[in-house]
Motif scaffolding. Structure first.
Motif, PDB file in Angstrom:
ATOM      1  N   LEU A 114       0.822  -1.204   0.000  1.00 25.93           N
ATOM      2  CA  LEU A 114       0.000   0.000   0.000  1.00 25.93           C
ATOM      3  C   LEU A 114       0.858   1.256   0.000  1.00 25.93           C
ATOM      4  CD1 LEU A 114      -2.794  -1.056   2.524  1.00 25.93           C
ATOM      5  CD2 LEU A 114      -2.946  -0.905   0.028  1.00 25.93           C
ATOM      6  N   ALA A 115       2.007   1.242   0.632  1.00 28.46           N
ATOM      7  CA  ALA A 115       2.879   2.419   0.648  1.00 28.46           C
ATOM      8  C   ALA A 115       3.493   2.680  -0.718  1.00 28.46           C
ATOM      9  CB  ALA A 115       3.984   2.228   1.701  1.00 28.46           C
ATOM     10  N   LEU A 116       3.703   1.610  -1.488  1.00 32.90           N
ATOM     11  CA  LEU A 116       4.325   1.770  -2.810  1.00 32.90           C
ATOM     12  C   LEU A 116       3.317   2.084  -3.902  1.00 32.90           C
ATOM     13  CD1 LEU A 116       7.113   1.570  -4.134  1.00 32.90           C
ATOM     14  CD2 LEU A 116       6.629  -0.841  -4.603  1.00 32.90           C
ATOM     15  N   LEU A 117       2.042   1.872  -3.614  1.00 36.51           N
ATOM     16  CA  LEU A 117       1.013   2.055  -4.641  1.00 36.51           C
ATOM     17  C   LEU A 117       0.951   3.480  -5.171  1.00 36.51           C
ATOM     18  CD1 LEU A 117      -1.250   0.776  -6.256  1.00 36.51           C
ATOM     19  CD2 LEU A 117      -2.822   1.293  -4.357  1.00 36.51           C
ATOM     20  N   PRO A 118       0.999   4.558  -4.364  1.00 40.13           N
ATOM     21  CA  PRO A 118       0.974   5.923  -4.943  1.00 40.13           C
ATOM     22  C   PRO A 118       2.131   6.198  -5.888  1.00 40.13           C
ATOM     23  CG  PRO A 118       0.490   5.993  -2.607  1.00 40.13           C
ATOM     24  CD  PRO A 118       0.954   4.584  -2.880  1.00 40.13           C
ATOM     25  N   LEU A 119       3.303   5.685  -5.524  1.00 39.66           N
ATOM     26  CA  LEU A 119       4.451   5.901  -6.408  1.00 39.66           C
ATOM     27  C   LEU A 119       4.247   5.227  -7.760  1.00 39.66           C
ATOM     28  CD1 LEU A 119       7.299   6.975  -6.869  1.00 39.66           C
ATOM     29  CD2 LEU A 119       8.192   4.868  -5.817  1.00 39.66           C
ATOM     30  N   ILE A 120       3.681   4.029  -7.693  1.00 36.93           N
ATOM     31  CA  ILE A 120       3.415   3.321  -8.947  1.00 36.93           C
ATOM     32  C   ILE A 120       2.386   4.074  -9.777  1.00 36.93           C
ATOM     33  CG2 ILE A 120       2.515   1.167  -9.921  1.00 36.93           C
ATOM     34  CD1 ILE A 120       3.652  -0.291  -7.514  1.00 36.93           C
ATOM     35  N   LEU A 121       1.351   4.595  -9.099  1.00 37.74           N
ATOM     36  CA  LEU A 121       0.327   5.351  -9.831  1.00 37.74           C
ATOM     37  C   LEU A 121       0.913   6.625 -10.456  1.00 37.74           C
ATOM     38  CD1 LEU A 121      -2.742   5.011  -7.417  1.00 37.74           C
ATOM     39  CD2 LEU A 121      -2.352   3.856  -9.614  1.00 37.74           C
ATOM     40  N   VAL A 122       1.778   7.334  -9.716  1.00 41.05           N
ATOM     41  CA  VAL A 122       2.385   8.556 -10.254  1.00 41.05           C
ATOM     42  C   VAL A 122       3.243   8.238 -11.474  1.00 41.05           C
ATOM     43  CG1 VAL A 122       4.061  10.380  -9.780  1.00 41.05           C
ATOM     44  CG2 VAL A 122       2.308   9.822  -8.088  1.00 41.05           C
ATOM     45  N   VAL A 123       4.025   7.160 -11.366  1.00 42.73           N
ATOM     46  CA  VAL A 123       4.863   6.777 -12.504  1.00 42.73           C
ATOM     47  C   VAL A 123       4.002   6.393 -13.705  1.00 42.73           C
ATOM     48  CG1 VAL A 123       6.549   5.091 -13.312  1.00 42.73           C
ATOM     49  CG2 VAL A 123       6.791   6.107 -11.044  1.00 42.73           C
ATOM     50  N   VAL A 150       0.894   7.384 -14.364  1.00 42.64           N
ATOM     51  CA  VAL A 150       0.241   8.572 -14.933  1.00 42.64           C
ATOM     52  C   VAL A 150       1.254   9.425 -15.693  1.00 42.64           C
ATOM     53  CG1 VAL A 150      -0.922  10.734 -14.338  1.00 42.64           C
ATOM     54  CG2 VAL A 150      -1.598   8.611 -13.219  1.00 42.64           C
ATOM     55  N   GLY A 151       2.465   9.569 -15.158  1.00 42.96           N
ATOM     56  CA  GLY A 151       3.494  10.340 -15.865  1.00 42.96           C
ATOM     57  C   GLY A 151       3.857   9.724 -17.197  1.00 42.96           C
ATOM     58  N   PHE A 152       3.977   8.404 -17.216  1.00 44.80           N
ATOM     59  CA  PHE A 152       4.284   7.741 -18.500  1.00 44.80           C
ATOM     60  C   PHE A 152       3.143   7.901 -19.490  1.00 44.80           C
ATOM     61  CE2 PHE A 152       4.214   3.930 -21.194  1.00 44.80           C
ATOM     62  CZ  PHE A 152       5.460   4.051 -21.796  1.00 44.80           C
ATOM     63  N   SER A 159       0.873  10.720 -24.196  1.00 43.78           N
ATOM     64  CA  SER A 159      -0.362  11.344 -24.695  1.00 43.78           C
ATOM     65  C   SER A 159      -0.151  12.777 -25.172  1.00 43.78           C
ATOM     66  CB  SER A 159      -1.437  11.325 -23.606  1.00 43.78           C
ATOM     67  OG  SER A 159      -1.751   9.994 -23.241  1.00 43.78           O
ATOM     68  N   VAL A 160       0.805  13.484 -24.603  1.00 42.77           N
ATOM     69  CA  VAL A 160       1.063  14.869 -24.991  1.00 42.77           C
ATOM     70  C   VAL A 160       2.205  14.886 -26.005  1.00 42.77           C
ATOM     71  CG1 VAL A 160       1.735  17.160 -24.198  1.00 42.77           C
ATOM     72  CG2 VAL A 160       0.255  15.735 -22.766  1.00 42.77           C
ATOM     73  N   TYR A 161       1.994  15.573 -27.117  1.00 46.03           N
ATOM     74  CA  TYR A 161       3.029  15.669 -28.145  1.00 46.03           C
ATOM     75  C   TYR A 161       3.088  17.100 -28.669  1.00 46.03           C
ATOM     76  CZ  TYR A 161      -0.708  15.560 -31.650  1.00 46.03           C
ATOM     77  OH  TYR A 161      -1.821  15.835 -32.398  1.00 46.03           O
ATOM     78  N   VAL A 162       4.229  17.430 -29.252  1.00 44.61           N
ATOM     79  CA  VAL A 162       4.491  18.780 -29.771  1.00 44.61           C
ATOM     80  C   VAL A 162       4.752  18.687 -31.265  1.00 44.61           C
ATOM     81  CG1 VAL A 162       5.988  20.810 -29.670  1.00 44.61           C
ATOM     82  CG2 VAL A 162       5.432  19.568 -27.569  1.00 44.61           C
ATOM     83  N   VAL A 163       4.056  19.513 -32.033  1.00 44.79           N
ATOM     84  CA  VAL A 163       4.255  19.599 -33.485  1.00 44.79           C
ATOM     85  C   VAL A 163       5.183  20.775 -33.765  1.00 44.79           C
ATOM     86  CG1 VAL A 163       3.144  19.879 -35.726  1.00 44.79           C
ATOM     87  CG2 VAL A 163       1.991  18.603 -33.911  1.00 44.79           C
ATOM     88  N   GLN A 164       6.287  20.517 -34.441  1.00 44.19           N
ATOM     89  CA  GLN A 164       7.264  21.550 -34.756  1.00 44.19           C
ATOM     90  C   GLN A 164       6.742  22.468 -35.875  1.00 44.19           C
ATOM     91  OE1 GLN A 164       9.901  22.010 -32.915  1.00 44.19           O
ATOM     92  NE2 GLN A 164       9.443  20.180 -31.685  1.00 44.19           N
ATOM     93  N   PRO A 165       7.383  23.649 -36.047  1.00 45.43           N
ATOM     94  CA  PRO A 165       6.864  24.606 -37.053  1.00 45.43           C
ATOM     95  C   PRO A 165       6.824  24.062 -38.476  1.00 45.43           C
ATOM     96  CG  PRO A 165       8.363  25.713 -35.550  1.00 45.43           C
ATOM     97  CD  PRO A 165       8.439  24.252 -35.222  1.00 45.43           C
ATOM     98  N   ASP A 166       7.702  23.126 -38.824  1.00 46.37           N
ATOM     99  CA  ASP A 166       7.709  22.589 -40.186  1.00 46.37           C
ATOM    100  C   ASP A 166       6.934  21.291 -40.297  1.00 46.37           C
ATOM    101  OD1 ASP A 166       9.467  21.159 -38.651  1.00 46.37           O
ATOM    102  OD2 ASP A 166      10.890  20.798 -40.274  1.00 46.37           O
TER     103      ASP A 166
END
Length: 364
Positions: A62-71, A73-75, A80-87
């Motif tokens: 249970l103590a390790l579960l938040p860390l796993i969830l944060v990792v 969600v971060g992954f 999910s988020v991407y950046v399109v360059q000007p060209d």
């Protein structure tokens, strides 16, 4: 082998395998059997629990579960988020199906892994070079047959870019190779209906435009999503074996043009000089004419003035004209006229003409 050493007699577990379980299908002569997969997974889970804080108890999990969830969600956000360059433009796919709209440059979001994105460079101008630089070793380059049965060694470049990213990504594969193959075929099509001399000299610009149209039409028929911006014919030469002879012909033609240019320059120079001399003579003649007319007009006016004076006093005019005439005539005479009253003391044989002549020479 370590396998057999661990399973031998006298070892830990007796006749068990290397993971501690008895081999399946026991009995003498059964041979070595692969380990039990379920037992292997169970032992791996036990070792993982021992590595967790708290000895693998429920409180450690249970103590390790938040860390796993944060990792996690971060992954997920990273995917999910991407950046399109000007060209670039962003082309999103949902369950492998292309969305109709493309995304402009900037930051965008997708629901990964149900959605993915492709980012083709639509402003980048690509270039393909077809010719001797990419010819395989031992070949004769990019030799093409012209309409007059002569051969031409051609090198040209094709500049292109993406004008429809969706078609570019999903209608064709190996896009640069396709552009190269289509370009070479288009150039061969143009050369096949054009004389070799035209391809090598005056037809380069027209040939580049014609090949560009052919390439674009073929790519459009494939829905390639590619726009051909320009075709540049960099080299159009005879084959290497006969290139020296063609170069000699070209040099002869250049010499002929140079000689013709020199002859034209000489002709223009001589013609200009002749025209200048003619203009000078014409101007001199006009000046002489005006001078003679002016002198004649002046003489006539002077004669009219003299006649007017003569008409007013004819005796005076006659006497003056007589004296002027006698002065002009006697000034050229070598005779010396001595007045009778003044000649009594003159030596009869004095050479007066010679004295006068010497006097005149001394004055000069």
């Amino acid at each position: 082998m370590p396998w057999s050493n661990q399973s031998g007699g006298g070892g830990r577990g007796g006749g068990n395998g290397p993971w501690g379980q008895p081999p399946r299908g026991g009995g003498s002569g059964g041979g070595q059997q692969p380990p039990d997969l379920e037992e292997l997974l169970r032992r791996s889970q036990d070792k993982l629990k021992q590595m967790m804080p708290g000895g693998g108890g429920s409180s450690g999990s249970l103590a390790l579960l938040p860390l796993i969830l944060v990792v996690a969600v971060g992954f997920w956000l990273y995917q999910s988020v991407y950046v399109v360059q000007p060209d670039e433009v962003g082309v999103e796919l949902q369950f492998g199906k292309v969305k109709p709209d493309t995304n402009p440059p900037g930051m965008h979001f997708i629901f990964w892994p149900f959605e993915t994105v492709e980012k083709p460079q639509v402003l980048k101008e690509n270039q393909e070079t077809i010719g001797v630089n990419r010819a395989p070793a031992g070949s004769q380059g990019n030799i093409m047959l012209a309409s007059d049965q002569n051969l031409v060694d051609i090198k040209f470049t094709v500049n292109w870019k993406i004008n429809d990213p969706i078609k570019y990504l999903f209608q064709i594969a190996n896009q640069p190779d396709l552009v190269r193959v289509v370009s070479e075929a288009a150039m061969r099509e143009y050369v096949a209906v054009t004389p070799a001399e035209t391809v090598r000299t005056a037809g380069r610009t027209a040939g580049s435009l014609a090949v560009e149209d052919i390439i674009q039409n073929v790519l459009d028929s494939y829905d390639a999503g590619i726009l051909v911006t320009s075709v540049n014919m960099e080299q159009a030469l005879p084959p290497a074996d006969v290139r020296d002879a063609f170069d000699e012909v070209v040099r002869a033609g250049q010499d002929r043009e140079r000689f013709q240019q020199q002859a034209m320059e000489y002709s223009n120079k001589r013609l200009g000089d002749a025209r200048g001399e003619a203009s000078q003579i014409r101007e001199a003649a006009l000046g002489y004419r005006d001078r003679v007319i002016a002198e004649a007009t002046g003489e006539a006016q002077r004669f009219d003035a003299v006649y007017e004076q003569y008409r007013l006093a004819p005796d005076v005019s006659r006497k003056r004209m007589y004296l002027e005439t006698m002065e002009e005539v006697l000034s050229k005479s070598k005779k010396v006229i001595i007045d009778q009253g003044a000649g009594s003391g003159v030596v009869p044989y004095l050479p007066l003409p010679e004295v006068d002549q010497r006097r005149q020479q001394g004055v000069n």
